[in-house]
Scaffold this motif. Structure first.
Motif, PDB file in Angstrom:
ATOM      1  N   LYS A  80      -2.518   4.496  -2.620  1.00  0.00           N
ATOM      2  CA  LYS A  80      -3.321   5.208  -1.955  1.00  0.00           C
ATOM      3  C   LYS A  80      -4.155   4.207  -0.984  1.00  0.00           C
ATOM      4  O   LYS A  80      -4.359   4.720   0.132  1.00  0.00           O
ATOM      5  CB  LYS A  80      -4.551   5.523  -2.913  1.00  0.00           C
ATOM      6  CG  LYS A  80      -5.774   6.460  -2.469  1.00  0.00           C
ATOM      7  CD  LYS A  80      -6.683   6.637  -3.568  1.00  0.00           C
ATOM      8  CE  LYS A  80      -7.861   7.374  -3.051  1.00  0.00           C
ATOM      9  NZ  LYS A  80      -8.630   7.758  -3.898  1.00  0.00           N
ATOM     10  N   TYR A  81      -4.496   3.129  -1.309  1.00  0.00           N
ATOM     11  CA  TYR A  81      -5.120   2.192  -0.150  1.00  0.00           C
ATOM     12  C   TYR A  81      -4.170   1.187   0.526  1.00  0.00           C
ATOM     13  O   TYR A  81      -4.642   0.644   1.442  1.00  0.00           O
ATOM     14  CB  TYR A  81      -6.193   1.217  -1.121  1.00  0.00           C
ATOM     15  CG  TYR A  81      -7.422   2.248  -1.533  1.00  0.00           C
ATOM     16  CD1 TYR A  81      -8.338   2.540  -0.584  1.00  0.00           C
ATOM     17  CD2 TYR A  81      -7.352   2.784  -2.929  1.00  0.00           C
ATOM     18  CE1 TYR A  81      -9.337   3.390  -1.150  1.00  0.00           C
ATOM     19  CE2 TYR A  81      -8.089   3.280  -3.128  1.00  0.00           C
ATOM     20  CZ  TYR A  81      -9.509   3.775  -2.283  1.00  0.00           C
ATOM     21  OH  TYR A  81     -10.338   4.643  -2.923  1.00  0.00           O
ATOM     22  N   GLY A  82      -2.730   1.329   0.490  1.00  0.00           N
ATOM     23  CA  GLY A  82      -2.117   0.523   1.211  1.00  0.00           C
ATOM     24  C   GLY A  82      -2.153  -0.899   1.165  1.00  0.00           C
ATOM     25  O   GLY A  82      -1.725  -1.715   1.827  1.00  0.00           O
ATOM     26  N   ILE A  83      -2.334  -1.356  -0.273  1.00  0.00           N
ATOM     27  CA  ILE A  83      -2.501  -2.703  -0.772  1.00  0.00           C
ATOM     28  C   ILE A  83      -1.441  -3.196  -1.561  1.00  0.00           C
ATOM     29  O   ILE A  83      -0.905  -2.546  -2.377  1.00  0.00           O
ATOM     30  CB  ILE A  83      -3.749  -2.966  -1.401  1.00  0.00           C
ATOM     31  CG1 ILE A  83      -5.155  -2.416  -0.842  1.00  0.00           C
ATOM     32  CG2 ILE A  83      -4.156  -4.613  -1.642  1.00  0.00           C
ATOM     33  CD1 ILE A  83      -5.283  -3.147   0.665  1.00  0.00           C
ATOM     34  N   LYS A  84      -0.713  -4.364  -1.078  1.00  0.00           N
ATOM     35  CA  LYS A  84       0.476  -5.060  -1.627  1.00  0.00           C
ATOM     36  C   LYS A  84       0.021  -5.672  -2.914  1.00  0.00           C
ATOM     37  O   LYS A  84      -1.382  -6.034  -3.026  1.00  0.00           O
ATOM     38  CB  LYS A  84       1.390  -5.758  -0.934  1.00  0.00           C
ATOM     39  CG  LYS A  84       1.955  -4.958   0.346  1.00  0.00           C
ATOM     40  CD  LYS A  84       3.160  -4.003  -0.292  1.00  0.00           C
ATOM     41  CE  LYS A  84       3.882  -3.418   0.877  1.00  0.00           C
ATOM     42  NZ  LYS A  84       5.014  -2.634   0.470  1.00  0.00           N
ATOM     43  N   ALA A  85       0.876  -6.026  -3.901  1.00  0.00           N
ATOM     44  CA  ALA A  85       0.738  -6.893  -5.052  1.00  0.00           C
ATOM     45  C   ALA A  85       1.365  -8.250  -5.088  1.00  0.00           C
ATOM     46  O   ALA A  85       2.763  -7.973  -4.888  1.00  0.00           O
ATOM     47  CB  ALA A  85       0.640  -6.248  -6.362  1.00  0.00           C
ATOM     48  N   MET A  86       0.920  -9.434  -5.467  1.00  0.00           N
ATOM     49  CA  MET A  86       1.918 -10.417  -5.801  1.00  0.00           C
ATOM     50  C   MET A  86       1.677 -10.466  -7.265  1.00  0.00           C
ATOM     51  O   MET A  86       0.462 -10.731  -7.687  1.00  0.00           O
ATOM     52  CB  MET A  86       1.146 -11.419  -4.964  1.00  0.00           C
ATOM     53  CG  MET A  86       1.601 -13.051  -5.829  1.00  0.00           C
ATOM     54  SD  MET A  86       3.288 -13.266  -5.238  1.00  0.00           S
ATOM     55  CE  MET A  86       3.766 -14.814  -6.296  1.00  0.00           C
ATOM     56  N   VAL A  87       2.547 -10.260  -7.676  1.00  0.00           N
ATOM     57  CA  VAL A  87       2.777 -10.083  -9.489  1.00  0.00           C
ATOM     58  C   VAL A  87       3.159 -11.416 -10.264  1.00  0.00           C
ATOM     59  O   VAL A  87       4.154 -11.885  -9.862  1.00  0.00           O
ATOM     60  CB  VAL A  87       3.690  -8.936  -9.927  1.00  0.00           C
ATOM     61  CG1 VAL A  87       3.593  -8.895 -11.528  1.00  0.00           C
ATOM     62  CG2 VAL A  87       3.305  -7.803  -9.196  1.00  0.00           C
ATOM     63  N   PHE A  88       2.105 -11.915 -10.883  1.00  0.00           N
ATOM     64  CA  PHE A  88       2.642 -13.049 -11.855  1.00  0.00           C
ATOM     65  C   PHE A  88       2.851 -12.327 -13.279  1.00  0.00           C
ATOM     66  O   PHE A  88       2.049 -11.993 -13.753  1.00  0.00           O
ATOM     67  CB  PHE A  88       1.339 -13.920 -11.930  1.00  0.00           C
ATOM     68  CG  PHE A  88       0.704 -14.795 -10.386  1.00  0.00           C
ATOM     69  CD1 PHE A  88       1.484 -15.899 -10.209  1.00  0.00           C
ATOM     70  CD2 PHE A  88      -0.091 -13.986  -9.714  1.00  0.00           C
ATOM     71  CE1 PHE A  88       0.881 -16.573  -8.876  1.00  0.00           C
ATOM     72  CE2 PHE A  88      -0.294 -14.495  -8.388  1.00  0.00           C
ATOM     73  CZ  PHE A  88       0.238 -15.802  -8.071  1.00  0.00           C
ATOM     74  N   THR A  89       4.134 -12.688 -13.713  1.00  0.00           N
ATOM     75  CA  THR A  89       4.588 -11.998 -14.788  1.00  0.00           C
ATOM     76  C   THR A  89       5.280 -12.984 -15.718  1.00  0.00           C
ATOM     77  O   THR A  89       6.024 -13.933 -15.206  1.00  0.00           O
ATOM     78  CB  THR A  89       5.437 -10.888 -14.480  1.00  0.00           C
ATOM     79  OG1 THR A  89       5.902 -10.056 -15.688  1.00  0.00           O
ATOM     80  CG2 THR A  89       6.462 -11.148 -13.566  1.00  0.00           C
TER      81      THR A  89
END
Length: 200
Positions: A80-89
């Protein structure tokens, strides 16, 4: 200000499906409890502010962030907000979640541990998940890493993992103490020697 270089990190949940002896977040990890995860209203407020400030990516941390009870709603808020994620998993996550993340992932860092710490088919699942992430997100967006928690630790397994998964980037970190000092960590005076051993 260079907005692209600023990447806030958000702790989505305090729940984790692993119990690493070196975890610096050990003091706040909990059993699965909705009170120990970010609520959707707060997440939306953060993403709206990021959009307003032209911040294009945020880091997801935990616990294991992908185990948030409303992970698909959070993914939809990112869209919705066009924000990407850097995922630490830790990589021991559902394939449905990996697929759902496809539209919002900027990069993934998979924290890896020694083979003996994985139970049952977890290690096989880890490699299957890494390969699926590479296929969906692109190989250049998936890295693996280790946390060195002892100067006696044999770190060579990470090279085997990288070769097996055809990974081009490996992150090496030194563990630090949790507030209670109850986790395993490298003493400050041993950091240089530990890095030298890891490089060998």
């Amino acid at each position: 200000m260079d907005y692209l270089s600023f990447r806030p990190r958000i702790r989505l949940t305090a729940f984790c499906n692993r119990s690493c002896s070196y975890c610096f977040a050990k003091d706040y990890l909990s059993a699965r409890d909705k009170n120990d995860e970010i609520d959707l209203a707060s997440m939306e407020k953060i993403l709206r502010q990021c959009q307003d400030e032209k911040i294009q990516c945020i880091g997801w941390q935990g616990g294991e962030p992908t185990l948030h009870s409303n992970i698909h709603s959070i993914i939809n808020l990112h869209k919705k907000y066009g924000i990407k994620a850097m995922v630490f998993t830790n990589g021991i996550i559902s394939k449905d979640t990996i697929i759902a993340l496809s539209d919002i992932v900027e990069a993934v860092l998979v924290n890896c541990n020694e083979p003996t710490t994985y139970k049952g088919d977890e290690l096989t699942n880890l490699f299957d998940n890494i390969k699926l992430m590479q296929k969906l997100y692109g190989k250049e967006r998936v890295a693996i890493g280790i946390n060195i928690y002892s100067d006696k630790m044999d770190t060579s397994f990470i090279l085997e993992y990288a070769l097996k998964a055809a990974i081009n980037e490996v992150r090496i970190d030194i563990t630090r103490p949790s507030p209670s000092n109850e986790n395993m960590f490298i003493d400050y005076s041993d950091i240089q020697r530990t890095f030298e051993e890891a490089k060998k």
